[in-house]
Write a protein that holds these residues in place. Structure first.
Motif, PDB file in Angstrom:
ATOM      1  N   UNK A  22       5.544  31.431  33.697  1.00 44.39           N
ATOM      2  CA  UNK A  22       4.870  32.342  34.587  1.00 44.39           C
ATOM      3  C   UNK A  22       4.838  33.463  33.947  1.00 44.39           C
ATOM      4  N   UNK A  23       3.445  34.344  34.186  1.00 38.59           N
ATOM      5  CA  UNK A  23       3.762  35.829  33.471  1.00 38.59           C
ATOM      6  C   UNK A  23       4.155  36.605  34.736  1.00 38.59           C
ATOM      7  N   UNK A  24       4.703  37.719  34.371  1.00 42.03           N
ATOM      8  CA  UNK A  24       5.330  38.722  35.496  1.00 42.03           C
ATOM      9  C   UNK A  24       4.343  40.107  35.223  1.00 42.03           C
ATOM     10  N   UNK A  25       3.291  40.151  36.065  1.00 44.30           N
ATOM     11  CA  UNK A  25       2.234  41.300  35.923  1.00 44.30           C
ATOM     12  C   UNK A  25       3.194  42.580  35.962  1.00 44.30           C
ATOM     13  N   UNK A  26       2.504  43.635  35.239  1.00 48.18           N
ATOM     14  CA  UNK A  26       3.391  44.926  35.284  1.00 48.18           C
ATOM     15  C   UNK A  26       2.237  45.795  36.250  1.00 48.18           C
ATOM     16  N   UNK A  27       2.538  46.262  37.462  1.00 48.34           N
ATOM     17  CA  UNK A  27       1.520  46.862  38.374  1.00 48.34           C
ATOM     18  C   UNK A  27       1.272  48.247  37.824  1.00 48.34           C
ATOM     19  N   UNK A  28       2.273  48.931  36.999  1.00 47.79           N
ATOM     20  CA  UNK A  28       2.085  50.323  36.616  1.00 47.79           C
ATOM     21  C   UNK A  28       1.322  50.713  35.574  1.00 47.79           C
ATOM     22  N   UNK A  29       0.338  51.460  35.539  1.00 45.07           N
ATOM     23  CA  UNK A  29      -0.526  51.891  34.414  1.00 45.07           C
ATOM     24  C   UNK A  29       0.137  52.827  33.695  1.00 45.07           C
ATOM     25  N   UNK A  30       0.443  52.508  32.419  1.00 48.47           N
ATOM     26  CA  UNK A  30       1.033  53.038  31.283  1.00 48.47           C
ATOM     27  C   UNK A  30       0.164  53.746  30.370  1.00 48.47           C
ATOM     28  N   UNK A  31       0.801  54.990  29.847  1.00 46.46           N
ATOM     29  CA  UNK A  31      -0.243  55.688  28.809  1.00 46.46           C
ATOM     30  C   UNK A  31      -0.540  54.766  27.756  1.00 46.46           C
ATOM     31  N   UNK A  32      -1.716  55.038  27.178  1.00 49.48           N
ATOM     32  CA  UNK A  32      -2.150  54.239  25.901  1.00 49.48           C
ATOM     33  C   UNK A  32      -1.087  54.358  24.867  1.00 49.48           C
ATOM     34  N   UNK A  33      -0.664  53.435  24.304  1.00 51.99           N
ATOM     35  CA  UNK A  33       0.274  53.420  23.018  1.00 51.99           C
ATOM     36  C   UNK A  33       1.758  53.346  23.548  1.00 51.99           C
ATOM     37  N   UNK A  34       1.774  53.182  24.868  1.00 50.69           N
ATOM     38  CA  UNK A  34       3.476  52.737  25.395  1.00 50.69           C
ATOM     39  C   UNK A  34       3.751  51.485  24.997  1.00 50.69           C
TER      40      UNK A  34
END
Length: 659
Positions: A176-188
């Motif tokens: 199962x995939x664990x979705x990350x709900x935080x929007x991180x800066x491009x390139x992180x």
């Protein structure tokens, strides 16, 4: 103010207006704005500030620049705008910053120089830490000199990573995939890890794979970010869902040479069913079609993958006629907690707990003995001839006797110095039942009760006796509405003390059978019997006994575990000897009673400790006076009617005194 270093973009020739004397040195040198050092103010400007000045020099204008906030805190990845207030208001502001690892200009477009603006500038947080933002302006009147500057401290906090869930349950080998709900800066770049890869693994896309039972912590982290974690619990892969197959009918009755069909009503789709016969010589089966081969009984089973098998009983007969005989059945429905135990001269050393423990063990043993008794499963004799049930044409009925053990009593006594608890009374509910089959042998009506009016003749069946019963004989009280026989006495216990102990009971009608046990034969009228005429006083009970009250009323239990029934009995109670009348079921009579001798009697009907004793002499009943003989002129206790009492009073036909 000492100027800091590192201005992001190089100043263009148009932007650099510091003075002609410096232009050759700066142009094309590759230095940022902050690399250019402002010259020392000459005497003219100093003079304008209050120092000595050369006559005729111009006075500088009032120039200032100030940030609108003292400091600023943002989060990694944020874009933020800072503002300054300038004097003059439309002054051109040049912007810079200290630490390019922490902040940068938000708009690096080629056609726009982000170092210059009028009053505000947008930055972006490119890393956690701290930096300073610098601004300065020039007085247009003194283009060659720095006029004003200010500094703003900026703190960039780490970005807090968050997952969609903090806990996850998986079965072994599941993913199962664990979705990350935080929007991180491009390139992180995200880094995923597991603290127990033997339990759960994770790839760099956040896909978690369950490896083995246990618990693991999955963590995601990145530069300039606070990590997030999820607890993964891995459980054993459950067994596949099991379907309990249902087979109809549950019983099939076939005549030798005929066929019948069994159907599975809930098989899972695409399940291959397997059929089998326990005795293929009696009946064979193929895809649910049963072929009757020889007289007897067999069980047909059907099974399938991930299914619980179902079965049906197939009976093959050569008999003719509408009614056939089947095996007897025995069930147990005793409420164990309600079973009473009576003490027989137990010493005081036997505690209530010891008695309770012994009783529970004895009840369990007795019930198991009845359940496992195979001798009572034999078909009842005379059943086929006695059952008179009208069935539709082509239908057949297989009749049997059902016996249900509903209640029991125990007796506790000392034997060879040991506490012994054993059954002293059994209460069975027996009846005739019939399974009705249609012309195709399919069971149509299971367990149809055959009422007494549909019986014509004697039927002999067996009742189970627990192997812990030590007595030799059984006494039965048995009464059905409209039938005169109410007792069966002195039935010898067969296989006494063994697992298959039983008594054979011969009756013409069915009802409740109340069974007690004795070591010797009893005479009629003394123990659950119908003997003893109404006027007779020929039976005198033992001097010791116990009054017992149940839902039906009061009855008297003798030391030998018998009781009076359908008779008069003289009992001594609280030192007073009195006559009592007991009905056919063994319960004490109260109130008016017409005996078989044609005389009326009255048994005390008030619950005052003397209820049930026979009246003699004068008594007032419901406002009228009656006289019951005390000796001469008729049976003692009988009512005087249409005559004169011994003391000279006249009574009418009802026995009431004529006043």
């Amino acid at each position: 103010m000492h100027m800091k270093t590192k201005w992001l973009k190089r100043l263009t020739a148009a932007a650099l207006s510091i003075g002609m004397a410096f232009a050759p040195a700066v142009a094309g040198s590759g230095l940022t704005y902050a690399d250019v050092k402002a010259p020392e103010r000459d005497g003219r400007i100093m003079a304008a500030s209050g120092s000595e000045a050369t006559p005729g020099d111009a006075t500088p204008s009032n120039v200032s620049v100030n940030f609108t906030e003292e400091s600023k805190t943002v989060t990694f990845g944020d874009e933020f705008t800072v503002r300054v207030v300038t004097s003059p208001a439309n002054a051109e502001v040049k912007w810079g910053y200290e630490n390019e690892d922490v902040i940068a200009f938000a708009d690096p477009a080629e056609n726009y120089d982000p170092q210059v603006s009028h009053g505000e500038m947008t930055y972006k947080a490119v890393g956690a830490g701290s930096s300073e933002i610098y601004v300065k302006i020039y007085d247009p009147a003194y283009e060659d000199l720095e006029s004003a500057e200010d500094v703003l401290k900026v703190t960039v906090n780490k970005l807090k990573l968050e997952l969609e869930t903090s806990s996850l349950s998986l079965e072994v080998s599941k993913q199962q995939k664990l979705p990350l709900t935080t929007k991180v800066p491009a390139g992180t770049i995200l880094n995923w890890s597991s603290d127990k890869e033997s339990v759960a693994k994770v790839d760099q896309s956040g896909n978690v794979t369950a490896v083995a039972e246990g618990t693991a912590t999955i963590t995601v982290s990145a530069d300039h970010c606070e990590p997030a974690s999820c607890t993964v619990t891995v459980g054993k892969t459950p067994e596949p869902a099991i379907t309990e197959l249902k087979l109809e009918p549950s019983e099939l009755l076939l005549t030798k040479g005929s066929k019948g069909t069994l159907k599975v009503t809930n098989a899972p789709e695409n399940t291959e069913l397997k059929w089998a016969s326990a005795d293929p010589e009696v009946a064979a089966v193929e895809n649910g079609v049963v072929t009757a081969l020889a007289a007897g009984e067999t069980r047909i089973t059907v099974s399938g993958e991930n299914c619980k098998e179902a079965s049906a009983v197939v009976t093959v007969t050569e008999e003719t006629g509408a009614v056939l005989e089947g095996d007897s059945e025995v069930t147990v429905s005793v409420n164990k907690a309600a079973v009473e135990v009576f003490r027989e001269n137990l010493p005081d050393s036997v505690t209530a707990q010891q008695l309770a423990d012994a009783k529970n063990a004895a009840v369990e043993s007795a019930l198991n003995s009845v359940k496992n008794n195979t001798a009572v499963l034999e078909p009842a004799e005379g059943l086929k001839e006695a059952v008179n049930v009208k069935l539709p044409e082509g239908y057949k009925g297989v009749s049997r006797v059902d016996s249900e053990l509903k209640d029991m009593e125990m007796i506790a006594e000392m034997a060879d110095g040991k506490l012994v608890v054993r059954p002293s009374r059994l209460v069975y509910d027996a009846s005739v039942a019939m399974d009705v089959f249609d012309e195709n042998g399919n069971l149509k009506t299971p367990n149809r009760k055959v009422v007494n009016s549909e019986l014509d003749g004697y039927i002999t069946f067996r009742l189970a006796v627990p192997k812990t019963v030590t007595e030799k004989y059984a006494q039965i009280v048995h009464k059905s509405a409209g039938y005169s026989d109410s007792s069966i006495s002195n039935l010898e216990i067969q296989n006494k003390g063994k697992d298959n102990a039983y008594i054979s009971v011969k009756v013409r009608h069915f009802s409740e059978f109340d069974v007690t046990f004795t070591n010797s034969r009893v005479s009629t009228g003394s123990s659950g019997s119908s003997g003893g005429s109404g006027g007779s006083r020929s039976y005198k009970a033992p001097t010791e006994g116990t009054w017992v009250k149940d839902a039906a009323g009061w009855w008297y239990k003798f030391p030998n575990h018998t009781w009076p029934a359908n008779c008069w009995t003289q009992l001594t109670w609280n030192g007073v000897s009195q006559w009592y009348r007991f009905n056919e079921a063994g319960y004490m009579v109260a109130g008016w009673y017409l005996d078989t001798d044609g005389n009326w009697y009255f048994l005390h009907n008030v619950s005052d400790g003397t209820q049930g004793h026979m009246y003699t002499g004068w008594h007032q009943i419901e406002g009228k006076w009656y006289y019951f003989r005390e000796n001469a002129g008729g049976p003692v206790g009988s009512l005087v009617v249409n005559g004169t009492t011994p003391d000279g009073y006249t009574v009418d036909a009802s026995g009431a005194w004529i006043q």
